[in-house]
Design a protein around this motif. Structure first.
Motif, short mmCIF file in Angstrom:
data_model
loop_
_atom_site.label_atom_id
_atom_site.label_comp_id
_atom_site.label_asym_id
_atom_site.label_seq_id
_atom_site.Cartn_x
_atom_site.Cartn_y
_atom_site.Cartn_z
N ILE A 190 -5.04 -17.56 -6.35
CA ILE A 190 -6.30 -17.72 -6.41
C ILE A 190 -7.04 -16.58 -5.65
N ILE A 191 -6.66 -16.18 -4.30
CA ILE A 191 -7.28 -15.09 -3.85
C ILE A 191 -7.17 -13.59 -4.67
N GLY A 192 -5.87 -13.66 -5.23
CA GLY A 192 -5.40 -12.28 -5.90
C GLY A 192 -6.56 -12.20 -7.26
N LEU A 193 -6.62 -13.40 -7.94
CA LEU A 193 -7.62 -13.36 -9.09
C LEU A 193 -9.06 -12.82 -8.74
N MET A 194 -9.32 -13.33 -7.21
CA MET A 194 -10.82 -13.10 -7.00
C MET A 194 -11.20 -11.65 -6.44
N LEU A 195 -10.04 -10.96 -6.28
CA LEU A 195 -10.19 -9.69 -5.73
C LEU A 195 -10.31 -8.57 -7.05
N THR A 196 -11.07 -7.65 -6.82
CA THR A 196 -11.15 -6.66 -7.86
C THR A 196 -9.70 -5.98 -8.24
N PRO A 197 -9.41 -5.60 -9.48
CA PRO A 197 -8.10 -5.09 -9.62
C PRO A 197 -7.59 -3.82 -8.62
N ALA A 198 -8.41 -3.17 -8.25
CA ALA A 198 -8.41 -2.18 -7.54
C ALA A 198 -7.74 -2.59 -6.01
N GLU A 199 -8.61 -3.73 -5.70
CA GLU A 199 -8.52 -4.36 -4.39
C GLU A 199 -6.97 -5.23 -4.52
N PHE A 200 -6.72 -5.67 -5.59
CA PHE A 200 -5.56 -6.40 -5.56
C PHE A 200 -4.40 -5.49 -5.64
N ASP A 201 -4.51 -4.27 -6.44
CA ASP A 201 -3.34 -3.28 -6.52
C ASP A 201 -3.16 -2.66 -5.09
N ALA A 202 -4.27 -2.64 -4.31
CA ALA A 202 -4.23 -2.04 -2.96
C ALA A 202 -3.47 -2.92 -2.02
N LYS A 203 -3.94 -4.12 -1.95
CA LYS A 203 -3.27 -5.40 -1.25
C LYS A 203 -1.67 -5.31 -1.70
N MET A 204 -1.46 -5.32 -2.96
CA MET A 204 -0.02 -5.43 -3.32
C MET A 204 0.86 -4.30 -2.60
N MET A 205 0.27 -3.12 -2.80
CA MET A 205 0.82 -1.94 -2.11
C MET A 205 1.23 -1.89 -0.93
N ARG A 206 0.28 -2.64 0.02
CA ARG A 206 0.20 -2.60 1.26
C ARG A 206 1.27 -3.70 1.63
N LYS A 207 1.39 -4.79 0.97
CA LYS A 207 2.42 -5.85 1.04
C LYS A 207 3.86 -5.42 0.97
N ALA A 208 3.91 -4.41 -0.10
CA ALA A 208 5.38 -3.88 -0.29
C ALA A 208 5.78 -2.90 0.59
N ILE A 209 5.01 -2.13 1.37
CA ILE A 209 5.26 -1.35 2.33
C ILE A 209 5.26 -1.80 3.83
#
Length: 660
Positions: A422-441
């Motif tokens: 749900i939080i992923g859906l509420m983020l903008t696409p750019a915010e979501f991608d940035a968060k996913m990159m952060r989680k991956a690193i």
């Protein structure tokens, strides 16, 4: 017809001696299964019929009945099926598919889409002889609608095989198919049935090329858009068999063995029916399309005497990066040409809702989280059924009306995977991608697959927006974060991609030829030089240009770029280049593969599942669904349903958008 089977007539054939060998192998207590399988798989079908006659003459017994008595399970089914004539074997498969309460539509599709006129006539005669019934009548009783009509057309065995092609009729058929589908609201199924069910193979291949120029879509994509259910699957099978029967069977063999469990009936049917016709080409196409040889897949997926018999029919292992057979090279070249010509119509599963009222949605969300307990259903119904732009409006209005941060409220009320989704859906696409990159690193380990997936599939604009969102959220550049967490050529590849500087021009044919030659030359260079040359082209050229490069690469090397990458490279570098090639060839197919890997086997990679479902829902998740179904023979909806649970599952299924 040139036969390229793995089973041929045995030299110095003596049916009486073979009958004696089989009789001895089954005499007394127990049976010599090795002797049986070695003999049966080293004789052609016509020779096996002579052995059956000699066995009855010499011993007064029915060989097939003796084999049924002595053998058991899948091994017995396989050996006994090998002893039947091809026509009777097909007839029995069709009979088994329609008898009883359920119908095996997959079997009907596979056999009737792939057999030539002569094979169909011999099969229907064998059916009448064996069961005293008419095959057409039994199929009509057991099927319905357009699916039934197309099966009946195929059953006539009257496809034109004159070899004469009328150029004007090619154009007319292409126009008629376009008018029957993409050009109008609704579909004229009868036109598809008439043309695809009767025209010659050569004619239809030319029609498909002409259609592509008119529709800017492949005929396969149009069928997926216009048709549905078993009728869609049948028409796709017909098109695939027109393009290449061996490629069609390679796909079905893969589907029969991938995942949990083996579809043994399909595996047995194909290995037997193609062993004397085109098994060598099937092996080659299997190698072209998948990551391992057919031989090794059978070896890993079966066991015992059953496995030994199948491997004998397969006829040998194939070197992963060996050169193509001539027809396979042509198909590989054609596949890239199709990929270069086709303009895929991307279709989302989540769209902006009509009559949108952000204030009403904000108040409904507040109500769902107020007081004791949380109304998860209300939250899911709003969040999963609004576009991202609408969700951003809800976030703003929620703060204006309630003086509260919607994201913080959602985090405090929800938990685990539902909260992440749900939080992923509420983020903008750019915010979501940035968060996913952060989680991956971040943390002890790096999720290299996530880094590759995101950077390979995002446009320049999306990469720039993600970079800005990353800097804003984490106060460091994405490039610096990547450099601190990766190394070597893999790091260089990611840094190149994170620039968001990929060219966006159409293909330049002359330059594509030069690029293909450079890649071909690099294949003979040292590993470091090869990887640097691949990076300089694969990470910078536009996707349309790369499709042309990969097509010409086949011409220069007689090998496919994917096979070279798998054979010559390793680790994260191999995975990154392979992802680029897969994404360039067919991005929805690449994501379908990633989703399948996220859910197959024990445990679910929920981060990958959430990442793809959220990021693709407004872009191409419908296309991904179609590719998933075609590749894995199970719908994405069904896979999610079986692999997840609760409100998390409910939200994912809403994003999925429906069953296929």
């Amino acid at each position: 017809m040139v036969f390229r089977g793995t089973i041929v007539d045995a030299p110095d054939f003596d049916p009486s001696a073979d009958a004696e060998t089989l009789y001895s192998a089954m005499k007394g207590i127990g049976s010599d299964k090795e002797a049986i399988l070695d003999l049966v798989t080293s004789r052609s079908n016509s020779q096996r019929q002579e052995i059956i006659e000699a066995y009855k003459c010499n011993f007064g017994k029915d060989l097939i009945e003796d084999l049924k008595y002595e053998l058991t399970g899948k091994f017995e089914r396989l050996i006994v099926s090998l002893m039947r004539t091809p026509a009777y074997h097909d007839a029995k498969e069709i009979h088994d598919a329609v008898k009883g309460t359920g119908t095996n539509e997959k079997c009907l599709i596979e056999i009737l889409a792939s057999r030539n006129n002569q094979q169909i006539h011999e099969m229907t005669a064998a059916y009448k002889n064996a069961y005293g019934r008419d095959m057409e009548e039994d199929i009509i009783m057991d099927t319905s609608g357009h699916f039934k009509k197309m099966l009946v057309v195929l059953l006539q065995g009257t496809r034109d095989n004159s070899g004469v092609v009328d150029a004007d009729l090619v154009e007319q058929d292409a126009q008629d198919l376009y008018a029957a589908g993409e050009e109008q609201w609704g579909t004229d199924e009868a036109k598809f049935i008439m043309i695809l069910g009767n025209r010659s193979v050569t004619h239809l291949r030319m029609v498909f090329d002409a259609y592509e120029k008119i529709a800017e879509l492949s005929i396969e994509d149009s069928i997926k858009n216009e048709l549905s259910g078993d009728f869609e699957r049948l028409m796709l099978a017909v098109v695939q068999c027109i393009r290449s029967v061996p490629m069609f069977f390679a796909k079905h063999l893969y589907k029969s063995m991938k995942g949990l469990g083996t579809a043994d009936n399909t595996l047995i049917r194909i290995m037997i029916s193609r062993s004397e016709i085109d098994m060598l080409d099937i092996r080659e196409f299997f190698r072209l399309r998948y990551e391992k040889s057919l031989y090794n897949m059978i070896k890993d997926d079966t066991s015992g005497d059953y496995k030994r018999t199948l491997l004998n029919l397969c006829g040998g292992d194939d070197d992963l990066a060996g050169e193509f057979f001539p027809e396979a090279a042509q198909i590989a070249y054609k596949m890239w040409e199709l990929s270069a010509m086709t303009k895929v119509q991307l279709r989302p599963t989540v769209r902006p809702v009509a009559n949108f009222d952000p204030a009403a949605d904000a108040q409904a969300l507040r109500k769902a989280m107020k007081g004791f307990g949380t109304d998860e259903d209300a939250i899911i119904d709003i969040v999963a059924q609004r576009s991202n732009a609408q969700r951003q409006e809800i976030r703003q209005v929620f703060k204006s009306l309630m003086g509260r941060d919607l994201m913080k409220d959602l985090k405090s009320e929800l938990s685990k995977n539902l909260e992440r989704l749900i939080i992923g859906l509420m983020l903008t696409p750019a915010e979501f991608d940035a968060k996913m990159m952060r989680k991956a690193i971040e943390g002890a380990g790096t999720d290299e697959h996530a880094l590759i997936e995101i950077l390979v599939t995002r446009s320049n604009k999306e990469i720039h927006a993600m970079g800005a969102a990353y800097k804003d959220a984490y106060k460091t550049s994405l490039e610096e974060a990547i450099q601190s967490d990766t190394s070597g050529h893999f790091c260089r590849i990611l840094v190149s991609l994170v620039q968001g500087a990929r060219e966006e021009d159409p293909a330049d044919v002359e330059r594509a030829n030069a690029d293909a030659q450079e890649l071909a030359t690099a294949c003979n260079a040292e590993s470091d030089d090869m990887e640097m040359k691949f990076m300089s082209i694969l990470c910078t050229r536009s996707h349309p240009h790369l499709r042309r490069v990969f097509q010409e690469f086949v011409k220069y090397t007689n090998k496919d770029i994917e096979q070279i990458i798998k054979k010559e490279m390793s680790g994260d570098v191999k995975n990154a280049f392979y992802a680029i090639v897969r994404s360039v060839k067919n991005q929805p197919s690449y994501f379908a593969d990633r989703l399948y890997k996220a859910m197959k086997g024990l445990g679910t990679d929920d981060r990958a599942l959430i990442r793809i479902m959220v990021s693709r829902s407004e872009i191409d998740l419908f296309n991904i669904r179609k590719e998933f179904k075609e590749t894995y023979d199970v719908s994405l909806h069904e896979f999610i349903q079986g692999d997840t649970s609760g409100d998390y599952r409910k939200t994912l299924l809403v994003l999925c958008g429906g069953e296929d």
